[in-house]
Design a protein around this motif. Structure first.
Motif, PDB file in Angstrom:
ATOM      1  N   LEU A 173     -18.751 -20.170  19.869  1.00  0.00           N
ATOM      2  CA  LEU A 173     -20.689 -20.241  20.452  1.00  0.00           C
ATOM      3  C   LEU A 173     -21.155 -19.327  19.932  1.00  0.00           C
ATOM      4  O   LEU A 173     -22.523 -19.852  18.951  1.00  0.00           O
ATOM      5  N   GLU A 174     -21.458 -18.473  19.851  1.00  0.00           N
ATOM      6  CA  GLU A 174     -21.686 -16.911  18.578  1.00  0.00           C
ATOM      7  C   GLU A 174     -22.554 -17.752  17.454  1.00  0.00           C
ATOM      8  O   GLU A 174     -23.609 -17.780  16.927  1.00  0.00           O
ATOM      9  N   TRP A 175     -21.559 -18.100  16.636  1.00  0.00           N
ATOM     10  CA  TRP A 175     -21.775 -18.309  15.596  1.00  0.00           C
ATOM     11  C   TRP A 175     -22.435 -19.822  15.155  1.00  0.00           C
ATOM     12  O   TRP A 175     -23.307 -20.435  14.469  1.00  0.00           O
ATOM     13  N   ARG A 176     -21.438 -20.544  15.776  1.00  0.00           N
ATOM     14  CA  ARG A 176     -22.194 -21.896  16.243  1.00  0.00           C
ATOM     15  C   ARG A 176     -23.713 -21.859  16.423  1.00  0.00           C
ATOM     16  O   ARG A 176     -24.816 -22.187  15.306  1.00  0.00           O
ATOM     17  N   VAL A 177     -25.047 -20.943  17.573  1.00  0.00           N
ATOM     18  CA  VAL A 177     -26.078 -20.589  17.680  1.00  0.00           C
ATOM     19  C   VAL A 177     -27.156 -20.285  16.222  1.00  0.00           C
ATOM     20  O   VAL A 177     -27.604 -20.854  16.049  1.00  0.00           O
TER      21      VAL A 177
END
Length: 242
Positions: A173-177
């Motif tokens: 989720l972090e890298w996609r944000v």
């Protein structure tokens, strides 16, 4: 403008690409006939069709690697796919990739995707993140292009229901944000967004919204459910990825 150095420099796009490809491969390898024919979040596409799309788009990926975008477009025209508009050809190309593989044994399509994507991942890693490659939009860094592939693979993994472990979910989720924020800046979207912890605040045409990180990611890839209350104008402004 949000730059890659601000948000992405500590992330390895090539490792992420490998992880998302491996996730899809594990999922595809587990399927029987019923699973291949199952529905997905892609309107009108079965799981098998998503695989066909992934296999077919390697034609474009390899054209970027060889610098032969003109040859790729000539091939599309020979196949009756007009390329005289900015990006309308993409949907027509995707549909063609799926249609021409529907009559093939799924094992053959899976083998094609594994081989072609494996080559793409290897060659992109060898180029390194700062090397410019030719894309339909012009010269572009291989690292950023790989982040686009990462996002597409993660999106399609979610489309078909490929499992994500609890250990992976937070980093994923972090890298996609982060990449969603970079992609919005690249597209020069009229959405003004800022991150506050696990919330994303945005302003579009005088509308102020606040989204969870997960909903922000879904908005960037056009996967918010129809019943989500986000204003259509904001949805459109946040859509910046596959």
């Amino acid at each position: 403008m949000t730059s890659e150095s601000d948000l992405l420099q500590d992330l390895d796009p090539f490792d992420i690409f490998d992880a998302e490809a491996e996730r899809l491969d594990r999922f595809f390898s587990s399927l029987g006939e019923e699973g291949w024919n199952g529905p997905t979040r892609c309107a009108g596409w079965s799981v098998r069709d998503v695989l066909a799309h992934l296999a077919g788009e390697e034609l474009y990926n390899h054209a970027c690697l060889t610098g032969d975008i003109e040859g790729f477009f000539r091939m599309l025209e020979r196949e009756g796919i007009p390329v005289d508009d900015a990006y309308g050809w993409v949907d027509r190309f995707n549909d063609w990739c799926v249609r021409r593989r529907r009559g093939l044994p799924v094992e053959q399509v899976l083998r094609e995707w594994r081989e072609k994507n494996g080559e793409t991942r290897r060659r992109m890693r060898e180029l390194g993140r700062d090397t410019l490659i030719r894309t339909a939009a012009g010269p572009y860094p291989a690292g950023l292009q790989t982040f686009h592939y990462d996002s597409e693979y993660a999106t399609h993994a979610d489309d078909v229901g490929a499992p994500v472990s609890a250990e992976e979910a937070g980093f994923r989720l972090e890298w996609r944000v982060r990449f969603g924020l970079v992609a919005l800046a690249e597209r020069k979207s009229n959405a003004q967004v800022e991150r506050d912890g696990d919330r994303i605040r945005g302003r579009v045409d005088g509308l102020t919204v606040e989204l969870s990180a997960a909903d922000f990611v879904e908005a960037t890839v056009g996967r918010l459910p129809e019943g989500h209350p986000l204003d259509p104008r904001v949805r459109s402004a946040l859509r910046c990825l596959a």
